[in-house]
Scaffold this motif. Sequence first.
Motif, short mmCIF file in Angstrom:
data_model
loop_
_atom_site.label_atom_id
_atom_site.label_comp_id
_atom_site.label_asym_id
_atom_site.label_seq_id
_atom_site.Cartn_x
_atom_site.Cartn_y
_atom_site.Cartn_z
N LEU A 87 0.81 -1.22 0.00
CA LEU A 87 0.00 0.00 0.00
C LEU A 87 0.84 1.27 0.00
CD1 LEU A 87 -3.13 -0.44 2.29
CD2 LEU A 87 -3.04 -0.02 -0.14
N VAL A 88 1.99 1.26 0.65
CA VAL A 88 2.82 2.48 0.66
C VAL A 88 3.34 2.79 -0.73
CG1 VAL A 88 3.40 2.34 3.10
CG2 VAL A 88 4.94 1.32 1.44
N GLU A 89 3.51 1.77 -1.57
CA GLU A 89 3.88 2.03 -2.96
C GLU A 89 2.75 2.74 -3.70
OE1 GLU A 89 5.32 -1.55 -4.82
OE2 GLU A 89 6.74 -1.92 -3.19
N VAL A 90 1.52 2.35 -3.42
CA VAL A 90 0.36 3.02 -4.00
C VAL A 90 0.31 4.47 -3.50
CG1 VAL A 90 -2.16 3.06 -4.11
CG2 VAL A 90 -0.94 0.89 -4.27
N ALA A 91 0.60 4.68 -2.21
CA ALA A 91 0.62 6.03 -1.65
C ALA A 91 1.68 6.88 -2.32
CB ALA A 91 0.87 5.96 -0.14
N ALA A 126 -5.00 12.42 1.68
CA ALA A 126 -5.23 12.70 3.10
C ALA A 126 -6.00 11.57 3.77
CB ALA A 126 -5.98 14.02 3.26
N LYS A 127 -7.01 11.03 3.09
CA LYS A 127 -7.79 9.92 3.63
C LYS A 127 -6.92 8.67 3.78
CE LYS A 127 -11.42 7.74 5.04
NZ LYS A 127 -11.94 7.97 6.37
N LEU A 128 -6.07 8.41 2.79
CA LEU A 128 -5.18 7.25 2.86
C LEU A 128 -4.23 7.36 4.05
CD1 LEU A 128 -4.37 4.59 1.49
CD2 LEU A 128 -2.75 5.90 0.10
N GLN A 129 -3.66 8.54 4.27
CA GLN A 129 -2.77 8.74 5.42
C GLN A 129 -3.55 8.60 6.73
OE1 GLN A 129 0.53 8.86 5.44
NE2 GLN A 129 0.53 8.68 3.21
N SER A 130 -4.81 9.01 6.75
CA SER A 130 -5.65 8.86 7.94
C SER A 130 -5.90 7.37 8.23
CB SER A 130 -6.98 9.59 7.72
OG SER A 130 -7.92 9.25 8.69
N VAL A 131 -6.16 6.59 7.20
CA VAL A 131 -6.37 5.14 7.36
C VAL A 131 -5.07 4.48 7.83
CG1 VAL A 131 -6.83 2.98 6.11
CG2 VAL A 131 -8.27 4.99 5.72
N PHE A 132 -3.95 4.91 7.27
CA PHE A 132 -2.65 4.39 7.71
C PHE A 132 -2.46 4.63 9.21
CE2 PHE A 132 -0.12 4.74 3.44
CZ PHE A 132 -0.88 3.72 2.91
N GLY A 136 -1.88 2.11 12.62
CA GLY A 136 -0.52 2.11 13.17
C GLY A 136 0.59 2.27 12.15
N LEU A 137 0.25 2.63 10.93
CA LEU A 137 1.25 2.84 9.88
C LEU A 137 1.53 4.33 9.77
CD1 LEU A 137 2.92 1.51 7.60
CD2 LEU A 137 0.97 1.88 6.10
N GLN A 138 2.79 4.72 9.96
CA GLN A 138 3.12 6.15 9.95
C GLN A 138 4.29 6.42 9.02
OE1 GLN A 138 3.82 6.77 14.15
NE2 GLN A 138 1.78 7.60 14.42
N LYS A 139 4.17 7.54 8.34
CA LYS A 139 5.25 7.98 7.46
C LYS A 139 6.32 8.63 8.32
CE LYS A 139 4.14 10.22 3.65
NZ LYS A 139 3.85 11.30 2.66
N MET A 140 7.59 8.32 8.03
CA MET A 140 8.69 8.95 8.76
C MET A 140 8.96 10.33 8.17
SD MET A 140 11.56 6.03 9.26
CE MET A 140 11.12 4.47 8.53
N LEU A 178 5.37 0.54 11.03
CA LEU A 178 4.11 -0.08 11.45
C LEU A 178 4.24 -0.40 12.93
CD1 LEU A 178 1.34 -1.29 10.75
CD2 LEU A 178 2.51 -3.43 10.20
N HIS A 179 3.49 0.31 13.76
CA HIS A 179 3.55 0.16 15.22
C HIS A 179 4.98 0.25 15.74
CE1 HIS A 179 -0.68 -0.86 15.48
NE2 HIS A 179 -0.51 -1.76 14.52
N GLY A 180 5.74 1.22 15.19
CA GLY A 180 7.10 1.46 15.64
C GLY A 180 8.16 0.59 14.98
N ARG A 181 7.76 -0.37 14.18
CA ARG A 181 8.70 -1.25 13.48
C ARG A 181 8.85 -0.75 12.03
NH1 ARG A 181 7.44 -7.58 12.92
NH2 ARG A 181 7.85 -7.53 15.15
N THR A 182 10.09 -0.53 11.61
CA THR A 182 10.33 -0.04 10.25
C THR A 182 9.97 -1.12 9.24
OG1 THR A 182 12.13 1.37 11.04
CG2 THR A 182 12.09 0.89 8.69
N ILE A 183 9.05 -0.77 8.32
CA ILE A 183 8.70 -1.73 7.27
C ILE A 183 9.27 -1.30 5.92
CG2 ILE A 183 6.63 -2.55 8.43
CD1 ILE A 183 5.02 -0.98 6.29
N ARG A 184 9.64 -0.01 5.82
CA ARG A 184 10.35 0.46 4.63
C ARG A 184 11.28 1.59 5.05
NH1 ARG A 184 7.66 2.93 -0.76
NH2 ARG A 184 7.78 4.86 0.42
N HIS A 185 12.57 1.42 4.75
CA HIS A 185 13.55 2.45 5.09
C HIS A 185 13.34 3.69 4.23
CE1 HIS A 185 15.51 -1.12 6.74
NE2 HIS A 185 16.20 -0.30 7.51
#
Length: 196
Positions: A87-91, A126-132, A136-140, A178-185
């Motif tokens: 999903l982050v690739e889609v974002a 904005a909605k996609l980032q809200s769903v993230f 627990g998925l957050q952009k660094m 994702l919940h504090g764990r890096t899923i993409r650097h």
Amino acid sequence: SSCDFSTAAQQRSTGDECGPEDPRDEPKHPLSDCALEHKAIKLEEQVRDLTERYRKALADSENVRRRTQKFVEDAKLFGIQSFCRDLVEVADILEKTAESAAEEAEPSNPNPTLKKIYEGLSLIEAKLQSVFAKHGLQKMNPVGGKYDPYDHEIVCHVPAEGMQPGTIALVTQDGYKLHGRTIRHALVGVAVESQE
């Protein structure tokens, strides 16, 4: 302690005749007091051994229960990890498309359709980032922070103009946790002292 023989055994050894049993005599035991004492000590040792084994088994089962519970909790939290990576690739694509639409929908371009497309893309982003965030998925946002090899991957070095060496000067691709764990650097450019 010395073992005592029963009264009947003593009478036989001295050659006395055994008379009728006196009902008031103590009941005769097949084992002597010494043998009983030895057997009691052995049983106490077995009880201690079994008690210790029981305690160890109880502690082991509690450890297994805790590990299993942690595994289940992690599975609930991070079970969507690969889905989030996709999903982050889609974002990323959505963000780049919105940026392109913003450049085309500048005030100098009177095309109202482009402006509506840009507004729609911005709302979706904005909605996609809200769903993230809800899951627990957050952009660094590492710009200006220190380089961390667990969160960032260096793709270039940038002259440190007004920045401290070792800080992140630019981001070429956003990183996600994702919940504090890096899923993409995050792919970053790190400021370095210019060598003149």
